[in-house]
Design a protein around this motif. Structure first.
Motif, mmCIF file in Angstrom:
data_model
loop_
_atom_site.group_PDB
_atom_site.id
_atom_site.type_symbol
_atom_site.label_atom_id
_atom_site.label_comp_id
_atom_site.label_asym_id
_atom_site.label_seq_id
_atom_site.Cartn_x
_atom_site.Cartn_y
_atom_site.Cartn_z
ATOM 1 N N GLY A 76 0.790 -1.228 0.000
ATOM 2 C CA GLY A 76 0.000 0.000 0.000
ATOM 3 C C GLY A 76 0.817 1.270 0.000
ATOM 4 O O GLY A 76 0.264 2.365 -0.014
ATOM 5 N N HIS A 77 2.147 1.163 -0.012
ATOM 6 C CA HIS A 77 2.999 2.349 0.007
ATOM 7 C C HIS A 77 3.503 2.748 -1.380
ATOM 8 O O HIS A 77 4.171 3.765 -1.518
ATOM 9 C CB HIS A 77 4.181 2.142 0.953
ATOM 10 N N GLY A 106 5.331 6.545 2.980
ATOM 11 C CA GLY A 106 5.865 5.729 4.074
ATOM 12 C C GLY A 106 7.377 5.590 4.005
ATOM 13 O O GLY A 106 8.042 6.145 3.132
ATOM 14 N N ASP A 107 7.928 4.841 4.947
ATOM 15 C CA ASP A 107 9.375 4.647 4.999
ATOM 16 C C ASP A 107 9.860 3.588 4.023
ATOM 17 O O ASP A 107 10.990 3.658 3.538
ATOM 18 C CB ASP A 107 9.817 4.257 6.415
ATOM 19 N N ASN A 124 12.333 8.977 -7.773
ATOM 20 C CA ASN A 124 11.906 10.132 -6.984
ATOM 21 C C ASN A 124 12.885 10.291 -5.819
ATOM 22 O O ASN A 124 14.034 9.886 -5.934
ATOM 23 C CB ASN A 124 10.448 9.971 -6.532
ATOM 24 N N ASN A 125 12.444 10.841 -4.695
ATOM 25 C CA ASN A 125 13.377 11.066 -3.585
ATOM 26 C C ASN A 125 13.548 9.845 -2.678
ATOM 27 O O ASN A 125 14.076 9.951 -1.588
ATOM 28 C CB ASN A 125 12.956 12.302 -2.773
ATOM 29 N N TYR A 126 13.120 8.683 -3.113
ATOM 30 C CA TYR A 126 13.300 7.430 -2.379
ATOM 31 C C TYR A 126 14.427 6.621 -3.012
ATOM 32 O O TYR A 126 14.621 6.670 -4.231
ATOM 33 C CB TYR A 126 12.030 6.570 -2.439
ATOM 34 N N ALA A 127 15.129 5.856 -2.197
ATOM 35 C CA ALA A 127 16.040 4.846 -2.731
ATOM 36 C C ALA A 127 15.138 3.745 -3.281
ATOM 37 O O ALA A 127 14.172 3.350 -2.627
ATOM 38 C CB ALA A 127 16.950 4.303 -1.640
ATOM 39 N N ILE A 167 8.763 -3.471 -7.555
ATOM 40 C CA ILE A 167 9.364 -2.196 -7.188
ATOM 41 C C ILE A 167 9.497 -2.205 -5.672
ATOM 42 O O ILE A 167 8.538 -2.522 -4.963
ATOM 43 C CB ILE A 167 8.496 -0.989 -7.604
ATOM 44 N N ARG A 168 10.689 -1.867 -5.172
ATOM 45 C CA ARG A 168 10.941 -1.766 -3.731
ATOM 46 C C ARG A 168 11.554 -0.390 -3.462
ATOM 47 O O ARG A 168 12.481 0.025 -4.159
ATOM 48 C CB ARG A 168 11.864 -2.874 -3.258
ATOM 49 N N THR A 169 11.037 0.283 -2.450
ATOM 50 C CA THR A 169 11.548 1.614 -2.098
ATOM 51 C C THR A 169 11.853 1.706 -0.615
ATOM 52 O O THR A 169 11.315 0.950 0.191
ATOM 53 C CB THR A 169 10.515 2.702 -2.448
#
Length: 171
Positions: A76-77, A106-107, A124-127, A167-169
């Motif tokens: 859900g993130h 989320g984190d 985006n601004n996430y790894a 996809i993993r962030t």
């Protein structure tokens, strides 16, 4: 003697009442039938069912029919979003569909999906990292923050066609 017999009678009655109450609470009266008002039955037989989260993506069938994107499950993130050009969106580029965008919250985030012929991702601004497959081979590609990253055929020395699977962030 009269006092003693009265005390014994009261004690016997109390013991009998206590035993009957204990039997009713602990499992019913021995030999009681289902029509017996003192018989007990399991509460679970009557209670509502449990809601179990399977993490399936909501409206996945409709999205597949309309946009040809197979969204399977996630936490859900990472959610499908309109491509507005906003910098907080992750953009996926494919030869088989128009640009596909995702909003990340989320984190940490996880999404299992299938988008064929993916050749690039704008982070985006996430790894982030994407899991892709070509034939029987699976590869993981790290995605640069806030920049275009070549993945799939554009990052493959043989130029093979890749399908995006995950996809993993993380922050």
């Amino acid at each position: 003697m009269k006092v003693r017999s009265t005390v014994l009678r009261i004690t016997a009655t109390a013991v009998a009442a206590g035993a009957l109450a204990w039997a009713a609470i602990a499992g019913g009266v021995p030999g009681g039938s289902s029509h017996d008002p003192l018989a007990t039955k399991a509460v679970a037989e009557e209670g509502p069912g449990y809601a179990v989260e399977d993490f399936a993506y909501p409206n996945a069938d409709k999205i597949l029919a309309e946009q040809k994107i197979k969204l399977k499950r996630g936490d859900g993130h990472i959610v499908l979003a309109p491509c507005t050009g906003a910098p907080e969106l992750m953009e996926v580029f494919s030869h088989k569909s128009e640009k596909v965008c995702f909003k990340v919250t989320g984190d940490k985030g996880y999404l299992s999906l299938e988008i064929p012929s993916v050749f690039g991702v704008k982070g985006n601004n996430y790894a982030a990292e994407v899991e892709m497959t070509t034939g029987a081979e699976q590869k993981t590609f790290p995605v640069d923050k806030n920049a275009w990253t070549a993945v799939g055929e554009t990052a493959d020395d043989q130029g093979r066609d890749f399908m995006l699977l995950e996809i993993r962030t993380s922050k």
